[in-house]
Design a protein around this motif. Structure first.
Motif, PDB file in Angstrom:
ATOM      1  N   ASP A  51      -5.635  -2.035  -0.352  1.00  0.00           N
ATOM      2  CA  ASP A  51      -6.997  -2.338   0.092  1.00  0.00           C
ATOM      3  C   ASP A  51      -7.704  -3.239  -0.907  1.00  0.00           C
ATOM      4  O   ASP A  51      -7.635  -3.021  -2.118  1.00  0.00           O
ATOM      5  N   THR A  90      -7.180  -6.443   3.827  1.00  0.00           N
ATOM      6  CA  THR A  90      -5.778  -6.036   3.742  1.00  0.00           C
ATOM      7  C   THR A  90      -4.924  -6.955   4.606  1.00  0.00           C
ATOM      8  O   THR A  90      -5.285  -7.270   5.738  1.00  0.00           O
ATOM      9  N   SER A 126      -6.036  -9.719   9.844  1.00  0.00           N
ATOM     10  CA  SER A 126      -5.176  -9.236   8.771  1.00  0.00           C
ATOM     11  C   SER A 126      -3.850  -9.978   8.677  1.00  0.00           C
ATOM     12  O   SER A 126      -3.076  -9.753   7.747  1.00  0.00           O
ATOM     13  N   ARG A 143       1.671  -3.252   4.540  1.00  0.00           N
ATOM     14  CA  ARG A 143       0.286  -3.641   4.295  1.00  0.00           C
ATOM     15  C   ARG A 143       0.062  -3.788   2.796  1.00  0.00           C
ATOM     16  O   ARG A 143       0.652  -3.052   1.993  1.00  0.00           O
ATOM     17  N   SER A 195       0.831  -1.204   0.000  1.00  0.00           N
ATOM     18  CA  SER A 195       0.000   0.000   0.000  1.00  0.00           C
ATOM     19  C   SER A 195       0.868   1.257   0.000  1.00  0.00           C
ATOM     20  O   SER A 195       0.452   2.315  -0.466  1.00  0.00           O
TER      21      SER A 195
END
Length: 202
Positions: free
Chosen positions: A62, A156, A91, A59, A36
Motif C-alpha cells: 500500500d 497499489t 491499479s 499487488r 504485499s
C-alpha cells in the motif's frame, strides 16, 4: 478502444510473436520485490486460459506502486513479445522496464542499471495487446526481470497476468548462469532471492 491500444493491435498483426514461453518458465523460482504478500509474484505466471483469473494476482505494498518481478527460464529463450493484464484501470501498471539476464536487480540498483527496453503500457483487461520487443536485445535469455514503475492512478499496483512469447532453445539455463557468475564480482552481485519482500528497510 483507445488510440494507443488500437495502434498496438494493428502493429502486432505484422509480427511473428512466436509461441508461448510458459512451458519454459521456472515458475517456482519466480521472485518479486515490494509484494504485499510474499511469494505472490508467481501468481501472474499462468496458462493463457487462466489469464482472466483475478484471484491469483500480485499487488504492491500500500502506498507504493513499484514492483519488480524476476522470471527465470529452464532453458535459454528468445523473447519476442509480452502481454500484461493489470487490475482495475487505476491499479494497472502504466510502465515497465525489461532487463535480460540480471538477477541482481533490486530497488538499490535498478536506477543505476540501464534497462534493455522500456514500454509505456495501456490498460488491457483480456490480454489482447502484445508488446513486441527488440529481438536482438533478448536472445539467449536465461531470465527476464520486469520493473513496473507505477500505475495509472492508484496507491497499489495490481498485476493479474504476465504472458511471454518467443522461442525456446535446447541450451540449459545453468550454462548461462555459470558464464554470468564468472564475469561478476561477488561484491557487485546480490541475488533477488535474498531481498526483503518490501523495499522499505526498517
Amino acid at each position: 478502444m483507445g488510440n494507443a491500444a488500437a495502434a498496438w493491435e494493428a502493429k502486432e498483426k505484422d509480427i511473428d510473436h512466436g509461441g508461448t514461453l510458459y512451458p519454459f518458465i521456472d515458475r517456482d523460482k519466480v521472485m518479486g520485490l515490494n509484494e504485499s504478500k510474499k511469494g505472490s509474484a508467481k501468481n501472474v505466471i499462468k496458462a493463457w486460459d487462466e489469464r482472466k483469473d483475478s484471484e491469483q494476482v500480485v499487488r504492491s505494498v500500500d502506498g507504493d506502486g513499484e514492483l519488480i518481478i524476476h522470471i527465470p527460464f529452464t532453458v535459454q529463450v528468445k523473447l519476442k513479445s509480452f502481454t500484461v493484464i493489470g487490475g482495475s484501470e487505476g491499479s494497472a501498471p502504466n510502465c515497465v522496464k525489461l532487463y535480460k539476464n540480471r538477477d541482481d536487480i533490486d530497488f538499490e540498483t535498478v536506477e543505476d542499471v540501464e534497462s534493455d527496453q522500456e514500454f509505456n503500457l495501456v490498460f488491457d483487461s483480456d490480454g489482447s495487446i502484445q508488446y513486441p520487443v527488440r529481438i536482438s536485445k533478448f536472445q539467449n535469455a536465461s531470465s527476464i526481470t520486469m520493473f513496473f514503475t507505477g500505475n495509472f492512478e492508484d496507491e497499489t499496483t495490481q498485476i493479474n497476468y504476465v504472458g511471454l512469447k518467443g522461442e525456446g532453445t535446447q541450451n540449459k539455463r545453468s550454462i548461462v548462469i555459470a558464464t554470468y557468475e564468472a564475469r561478476a564480482l561477488e561484491s557487485d552481485h546480490k541475488s533477488i532471492a535474498d531481498q526483503h519482500v518490501s523495499k522499505s528497510i526498517q
